[in-house]
Scaffold this motif. Structure first.
Motif, PDB file in Angstrom:
ATOM      1  N   ARG A 290     -26.791 -49.180 -59.881  1.00 34.49           N
ATOM      2  CA  ARG A 290     -25.681 -49.889 -60.880  1.00 34.49           C
ATOM      3  C   ARG A 290     -25.935 -49.327 -62.181  1.00 34.49           C
ATOM      4  O   ARG A 290     -25.059 -49.364 -62.900  1.00 34.49           O
ATOM      5  CB  ARG A 290     -26.003 -51.413 -60.696  1.00 34.49           C
ATOM      6  CG  ARG A 290     -25.776 -52.027 -59.150  1.00 34.49           C
ATOM      7  CD  ARG A 290     -25.959 -53.407 -59.137  1.00 34.49           C
ATOM      8  NE  ARG A 290     -25.082 -54.121 -60.012  1.00 34.49           N
ATOM      9  CZ  ARG A 290     -25.280 -55.119 -60.976  1.00 34.49           C
ATOM     10  NH1 ARG A 290     -26.576 -55.226 -61.203  1.00 34.49           N
ATOM     11  NH2 ARG A 290     -24.219 -55.684 -61.697  1.00 34.49           N
ATOM     12  N   GLU A 293     -24.164 -46.062 -62.650  1.00 32.59           N
ATOM     13  CA  GLU A 293     -22.790 -46.069 -62.623  1.00 32.59           C
ATOM     14  C   GLU A 293     -22.211 -46.914 -63.742  1.00 32.59           C
ATOM     15  O   GLU A 293     -21.230 -47.158 -63.613  1.00 32.59           O
ATOM     16  CB  GLU A 293     -22.229 -46.905 -61.170  1.00 32.59           C
ATOM     17  CG  GLU A 293     -22.588 -46.163 -59.862  1.00 32.59           C
ATOM     18  CD  GLU A 293     -22.390 -47.119 -58.680  1.00 32.59           C
ATOM     19  OE1 GLU A 293     -22.083 -48.226 -58.851  1.00 32.59           O
ATOM     20  OE2 GLU A 293     -22.394 -46.420 -57.599  1.00 32.59           O
ATOM     21  N   LYS A 295     -22.448 -50.193 -64.273  1.00 32.95           N
ATOM     22  CA  LYS A 295     -22.477 -51.745 -64.041  1.00 32.95           C
ATOM     23  C   LYS A 295     -23.425 -52.409 -64.540  1.00 32.95           C
ATOM     24  O   LYS A 295     -23.192 -53.830 -64.601  1.00 32.95           O
ATOM     25  CB  LYS A 295     -22.124 -51.762 -62.414  1.00 32.95           C
ATOM     26  CG  LYS A 295     -21.063 -51.071 -61.888  1.00 32.95           C
ATOM     27  CD  LYS A 295     -20.993 -51.090 -60.447  1.00 32.95           C
ATOM     28  CE  LYS A 295     -19.938 -50.369 -59.901  1.00 32.95           C
ATOM     29  NZ  LYS A 295     -19.948 -50.522 -58.444  1.00 32.95           N
ATOM     30  N   HIS A 296     -24.690 -51.982 -65.057  1.00 27.87           N
ATOM     31  CA  HIS A 296     -25.828 -52.661 -65.345  1.00 27.87           C
ATOM     32  C   HIS A 296     -26.644 -51.936 -65.956  1.00 27.87           C
ATOM     33  O   HIS A 296     -27.397 -51.068 -65.651  1.00 27.87           O
ATOM     34  CB  HIS A 296     -26.639 -53.380 -64.335  1.00 27.87           C
ATOM     35  CG  HIS A 296     -27.824 -54.101 -64.838  1.00 27.87           C
ATOM     36  ND1 HIS A 296     -27.539 -54.991 -65.520  1.00 27.87           N
ATOM     37  CD2 HIS A 296     -28.836 -53.897 -64.588  1.00 27.87           C
ATOM     38  CE1 HIS A 296     -28.751 -55.821 -65.772  1.00 27.87           C
ATOM     39  NE2 HIS A 296     -29.786 -54.761 -65.235  1.00 27.87           N
TER      40      HIS A 296
END
Length: 335
Positions: A290, A293, A295-296
């Motif tokens: 994540r 990507e 996302k985090h």
């Protein structure tokens, strides 16, 4: 609707529900509270009283990791039990759903993973006290009669998480998962389980645990799932290149003895120890994916690949040692 407007609307709903509890005070605005891994978490005060609010993100339903209503149900079921939990004061199932609970004062620190924490002697006392809490949890009646989560189902859950991680981040994982699947032990009588029981998920004040928190993945299943996970956090060497030494923490044997309280050790605990390391490697790999990507965002996640690989190897070693012991036992002549 903007995020600010959505939070303001949630705050209005919360204040309306709490108004009867504070007829002479107006509850304040919601403030984002870090922590937890499901839904949205806020704090709110009304005079001298503080609350924690967990809410489903706007536009989503109370399902899966966002099922805050499920968390509210288990907290209510545990009220008055030997397991300390925050008291739930309000639940609103209207979407987006939310619930409010009392704010419990205390600190939740994972000694071998958190850089700053209490004195080692205090951490030792707290961990030993938690062994009693875990035993009490496993003796507590469940609020309903859900379908038990078997060892096979638990393995399937974390195998799915592991396989969502790019293969290059989990070398040896497929062989490990196959070995675990080939040696699934018989289940034991199911109990209430927390799913992530450790010192970092228990608020403590002084030597005393005051509230077990983060009930996102509670279930009804094999108590060895909780036990092996709890034992994992006794030694920094279980987290290669990530954990830090904390002198004086209880050993696995000491914590296990405290938890068992005179009962015999449950069978096949090594399989669950290997599963606990597999679960941790899968969670770490998921978080790293994540992060990459976008996302985090957490730069510290880039330290994880060697740790993930080492935990997979260690889990395999535990299973191999268990297999060798079983073979020697079969070859030994009976008296």
């Amino acid at each position: 609707m903007s995020t600010t407007t959505e939070v303001a609307e949630l705050g209005r709903r919360v204040r309306e529900r709490l108004a009867d509890r504070h007829p002479h005070e107006t509850p304040g605005d919601l403030r984002t509270l870090p922590g937890g891994h499901s839904g949205l978490t806020y704090s709110l005060t009304a005079g001298a009283v503080s609350y924690v609010v967990k809410a489903v993100p706007p536009g989503q339903r109370a399902v899966g990791r966002n099922d805050v209503l499920r968390q509210a149900r288990i907290l209510r079921a545990l009220a008055g039990s030997p397991v300390p939990v925050p008291a739930v004061v309000a639940v609103d199932e209207t979407e987006p759903a939310w619930f409010a609970m009392e704010f419990v004062d205390g600190e939740a620190v994972e000694p071998v993973l958190d850089e700053h924490g209490p004195e080692p002697a205090l951490c030792r006392t707290r961990m030993l006290a938690l062994a009693d809490v875990l035993r009490d949890l496993h003796r507590t009646a469940v609020p309903s009669d859900p379908e038990p989560l078997t060892p096979a189902a638990e393995l399937a859950r974390w195998s799915h998480t592991m396989r969502a991680v790019p293969p290059e981040l989990r070398p040896g994982a497929e062989e490990l998962l196959s070995t675990l699947a080939a040696h699934i032990p018989d289940g034991t009588a199911p109990t209430l389980t927390h799913g992530d029981f450790r010192l970092g998920n228990v608020l403590c004040r002084g030597e005393r645990p005051t509230a077990v928190v983060d009930w996102e993945i509670w279930g009804y299943g094999d108590p060895r799932i909780d036990l092996a996970w709890f034992l994992l956090f006794t030694d920094h060497r279980n987290f290669p290149r990530l954990g830090r030494p904390v002198p004086g923490l209880p050993t696995e044997e000491e914590l296990l003895t405290a938890y068992l309280d005179g009962r015999p050790e449950p069978p096949a605990l090594d399989w669950f120890r290997a599963l606990a390391r597999t679960k941790m490697a899968a969670i770490m790999g998921h978080n790293l994916r994540r992060h990459r990507e976008g996302k985090h965002h957490d730069p510290d996640q880039e330290r994880l690949p060697p740790t993930i690989a080492a935990m997979i190897r260690t889990a395999g070693d535990i299973l191999a040692q268990r297999s060798r012991r079983a073979q020697r036992s079969r070859r030994s002549p009976r008296p």
